[in-house]
Design an enzyme around this catalytic site. Structure first.
Site, PDB file in Angstrom:
ATOM      1  N   ASP A 286       0.874  -1.168   0.000  1.00 33.92           N
ATOM      2  CA  ASP A 286       0.000   0.000   0.000  1.00 33.92           C
ATOM      3  C   ASP A 286       0.919   1.227   0.000  1.00 33.92           C
ATOM      4  O   ASP A 286       2.145   1.133   0.116  1.00 33.92           O
ATOM      5  CB  ASP A 286      -0.939  -0.024   1.218  1.00 33.92           C
ATOM      6  CG  ASP A 286      -2.146   0.876   0.997  1.00 33.92           C
ATOM      7  OD1 ASP A 286      -3.178   0.660   1.642  1.00 33.92           O
ATOM      8  OD2 ASP A 286      -2.059   1.800   0.156  1.00 33.92           O
TER       9      ASP A 286
HETATM   10  C1  GLC Z   1      -4.261   4.416  -0.135  1.00 33.93           C
HETATM   11  C2  GLC Z   1      -5.155   3.227   0.206  1.00 33.93           C
HETATM   12  C3  GLC Z   1      -5.202   2.179  -0.864  1.00 33.93           C
HETATM   13  C4  GLC Z   1      -5.077   2.850  -2.223  1.00 33.93           C
HETATM   14  C5  GLC Z   1      -3.674   3.414  -2.321  1.00 33.93           C
HETATM   15  C6  GLC Z   1      -3.436   4.160  -3.645  1.00 33.93           C
HETATM   16  O1  GLC Z   1      -3.554   4.821   0.994  1.00 33.93           O
HETATM   17  O2  GLC Z   1      -4.922   2.564   1.435  1.00 33.93           O
HETATM   18  O3  GLC Z   1      -6.433   1.464  -0.717  1.00 33.93           O
HETATM   19  O4  GLC Z   1      -5.307   1.914  -3.266  1.00 33.93           O
HETATM   20  O5  GLC Z   1      -3.362   4.274  -1.229  1.00 33.93           O
HETATM   21  O6  GLC Z   1      -4.225   5.301  -3.687  1.00 33.93           O
END
Ligand code: GLC
Length: 750
Positions: A286
């Site tokens: 993430d």
């Molecule tokens: C965010 C979220 C994740 C998302 C990623 C990209 O922090 O936790 O679900 O896909 O970053 O935006």
């Protein structure tokens, strides 16, 4: 030696044997082929270590494409996210394809969570449809719109089981139930990726692996403490189902579970995802979740957490720059094997080849616009918004008769909120395309709609409502649209108080005091505690942020052109103090029976307690509305439930049936739910678990014999001996319209 260790040793030996003797490798979960694998190896063999590591680096291009052009040229970026302009995407791809040494295309990702331009209901609303086919259709629409602009990877579906509505990201998942979550995840994977690898195929990304929704206190990013029993029997099955459905990618989660951050958790990524399930897709972190392992106190610095993430089985680093900064030196220092990097790059190249990116790296920017907001897309969004609404209360006021209702008062902060109606994670939804309830009702009833907002937003505090009350007195019916703005749910937006914010409840009470019929529609990203509001409306329709076409959908439901069929995908609490409360809880040694509250069992009532059972003195042990609940404009009767046998073998199929009758005067669709309880197990088992659901449409007076098949194998669970199997014994089965209704049928498994 623990059972888990023995199992893992066995698995490892089996994999080595298969690989060594050239035997068939495990079947690919992403559907690779010998030709794809040949191409993977052919490209890998040409790559320098630096170029391999470049593929493992994902950057967000929202800082401007030009910032990364040189890095793309040098092969230091394998993927970008947050760029959706087809011209810019084409330019970055051109640099990769024409100016870098190996011409490896970029994988362009985006959070396409519940629609791209055409926004569908938030995923919690999608789950409320209990209609995987419709959800798959919506995911396909999202893929067609997003891929037309060059986005070929979505960070969806979110499969996080959520049983705490304080957690703002409950909005993004499919609720509290493992079975429903798994079916919705499969549907979205199929919809996004499509039936064949053509240019509308968008790689799904199942997230957040794993257990993120169990954040302590419902506070986002907080620690979780899930046992292996809970992981294996509640939180992992939806991911396993989505892997089996062919998901191309997976994202690790922010949380540390039982002390181990997921992005460095070798047990869940290597041992379970890779070795047990055979996942051969791409694992991405993430956003900076690798770097956050330093904050967690799991690694001393970015160099160490980069090593830990690679060792755990992570292939791509989103926005920590840990791999690109440290991996080469870690290899030189002998702390990381280049073969581990090769494995990661294979997974990345495999996904890019399967998507056809080498052959089709570019999009037709001019044509991209033509598919956005296509009429058939908007129609799918409207149908989904209709099916996602849950009718919680109706004293008969609904459906309204357009012929008899002359003047309509539309009020409330969500009546004309084109941005907030889209809900959280609707980055690319354009509010100018949103059709709000006010707009839909004005179009349908020109000259008959009075609009007085009453409150400018959900948080406004207001003492008097003279203007709205005066308007209500001039109207035949009051339609109040309440709820919460999009920003009050979603990532980093947990709430400790789940009541309607501001003076919304006071507004509803003031409207009800006029004596006019009042219909309340709540748009929210979570189940709010609406018990105090129910007495102040004749009907309450719950619409989890319904998206672009929420207005027409709600107008159709309110005036009877559509009939509510949605069911609650999460338990609706009476008060936030009941958290966590969900239907598939354990029996405990003190199961609660009866329904008496403090004022019924106090000393003056002659009783001191209902016995020492598991309940609250002040709020009992039952929610406001259970999981799977939802009313219709008709009624349904379940009769003649039956099982084809009394005793089943492990390989049998339980054939259950009942007669479902539409006992009302209007057509309607019922979601027939099948729950099963395993009475005795090597671990204590939930009081019931959903094992099947299906939508049944019936005309007034129509009866149908509903027959369902539950393979006995679906009753398997991961038990105390560390294996997943069906344990013999006594079971119960319910066929019902929600998780709290019906009488059980008994059967045995030998
Ligand atoms: C965010 C979220 C994740 C998302 C990623 C990209 O922090 O936790 O679900 O896909 O970053 O935006």
């Amino acid at each position: 030696m623990s059972n888990k260790t023995i199992r893992n040793l066995f698995l490892a030996a089996a994999c080595l044997a298969a690989a060594a003797c050239g035997g068939p490798k495990r079947p690919s979960t992403v559907g690779t082929t010998p030709e794809v694998e040949r191409r993977v190896e052919q490209i890998l063999a040409q790559m320098t270590l630096a170029e391999k590591i470049g593929q493992m680096n994902q950057v967000s291009a929202d800082g401007g494409v030009d910032n990364y052009a040189e890095a793309v040229r040098r092969g230091q970026i394998g993927s970008v996210l947050n760029v959706v302009d087809p011209e810019k995407i084409n330019e970055m791809q051109r640099i990769a394809m024409e100016e870098s040494r190996l011409a490896i295309p970029l994988l362009v990702g985006r959070d396409v969570i519940h629609g791209f331009h055409t926004v569908f209901p938030i995923p919690l609303g999608l789950a409320a449809t209990f209609d995987p086919a419709l959800v798959e259709e919506g995911a396909r629409v999202a893929a067609v719109e997003a891929t037309a602009q060059g986005v070929r990877w979505t960070f969806s579906p979110m499969l996080d089981i959520a049983r705490d509505p304080r957690w703002g990201r409950m909005a993004e998942g499919s609720g509290e139930d493992t079975w429903l979550d798994a079916r919705m995840g499969e549907a979205m994977v199929r919809g996004y990726q499509g039936a064949q690898w053509d240019t509308t195929a968008m790689a799904a990304c199942i997230k957040h692996f794993v257990g993120y929704g169990a954040a302590e206190g419902g506070r986002d990013y907080n620690s979780t403490f899930l046992t292996e029993n809970q992981l294996r029997n509640v939180y992992l099955p939806p991911f396993e189902a989505a892997v089996k459905a062919g998901a191309l990618t997976l994202m690790t989660s922010f949380n540390d579970n039982d002390g181990v951050p997921s992005t460095g958790n070798r047990f869940i990524v290597k041992d379970i995802l890779r070795d047990e399930w055979g996942f051969d897709g791409l694992v991405v972190t993430d956003w900076n979740s690798m770097g956050e392992m330093v904050s967690h106190g799991y690694g001393a610095d970015r160099r160490e957490v980069a090593r830990q993430a690679l060792d755990a089985g992570v292939d791509m680093d989103m926005m920590t720059f840990g791999f690109i900064t440290h991996l080469e030196e870690l290899v030189r220092a002998g702390e990381v094997r280049e073969s581990a990097i090769d494995d990661a790059v294979r997974n990345i190249l495999r996904v890019k080849i399967l998507l056809g990116l080498f052959e089709h790296p570019y999009v037709d920017a001019a044509a991209a616009e033509t598919v956005q907001y296509a009429p058939e897309h908007l129609d799918a969004a409207r149908r989904t918004a209709e099916e996602s609404a849950v009718l919680l209360k109706n004293d008969g006021v609904l459906p309204l008769d357009a012929g008899r209702v002359r003047t309509i008062l539309v009020t409330g902060p969500m009546a004309d909120a084109p941005h907030d109606q889209l809900g959280t994670w609707s980055f690319d939804g354009q509010k100018q395309h949103t059709v709000t309830p006010l707009a839909a009702l004005r179009e349908r009833f020109p000259g008959r709609v009075i609009y007085v907002p009453g409150l400018k937003d959900s948080r406004e505090q207001r003492a008097r409502f003279d203007d709205v009350v005066a308007a209500a007195r001039r109207a035949d019916v009051v339609l109040a649209f309440l709820g919460e703005e999009a920003i009050l749910s979603g990532e980093a937006h947990s709430l400790a108080d789940l009541n309607l914010k501001g003076s919304q409840s006071e507004l509803l009470a003031a409207l009800q005091a006029t004596g006019k019929p009042v219909v309340a529609t709540v748009m929210a990203g979570r189940p709010l505690t609406v018990e105090r509001d129910l007495p102040h409306c004749g009907a309450m329709l719950y619409s989890f942020h319904p998206g672009t076409m929420g207005g027409p959908a709600l107008a159709n439901l309110i005036f009877g052109d559509a009939t509510p069929s949605g069911k609650t995908p999460v338990t609706f609490l009476r008060t936030v103090g009941q958290v966590p409360m969900y239907y598939s809880h354990n029996m405990t040694g003190r199961p609660y029976r009866g329904e008496k509250l403090l004022d019924e069992i106090g000393p003056e009532a002659g009783q001191t307690s209902l016995g020492n059972t598991s309940y609250y003195l002040d709020y009992g042990a039952y929610p406001l509305f259970p999981f799977g609940y939802g009313l219709s404009y008709t009624t349904f009767a379940y009769t003649e439930p039956s099982l084809d046998k009394a005793v089943y073998g492990r390989d049998d199929v339980v054939r259950a049936a009942c007669t479902l009758t539409n006992t009302g005067a209007r057509p309607g669709t019922e979601v027939v739910q099948v729950y099963v309880r395993d009475l005795v197990g090597s671990f204590t088992r939930p009081v019931k678990e959903l094992k099947h659901f299906e939508r049944v449409a019936l005309q007034p007076g129509e009866s149908r014999r509903v027959e369902v098949e539950i393979p006995v194998s679906a009753l398997a669970f991961w038990g105390a001996d560390g294996t997943k199997k069906v344990e013999p014994g006594d079971f119960q089965l319910w066929l019902a319209g929600d998780s709290a209704s019906g009488e059980p049928l008994a059967f045995k498994v030998e």
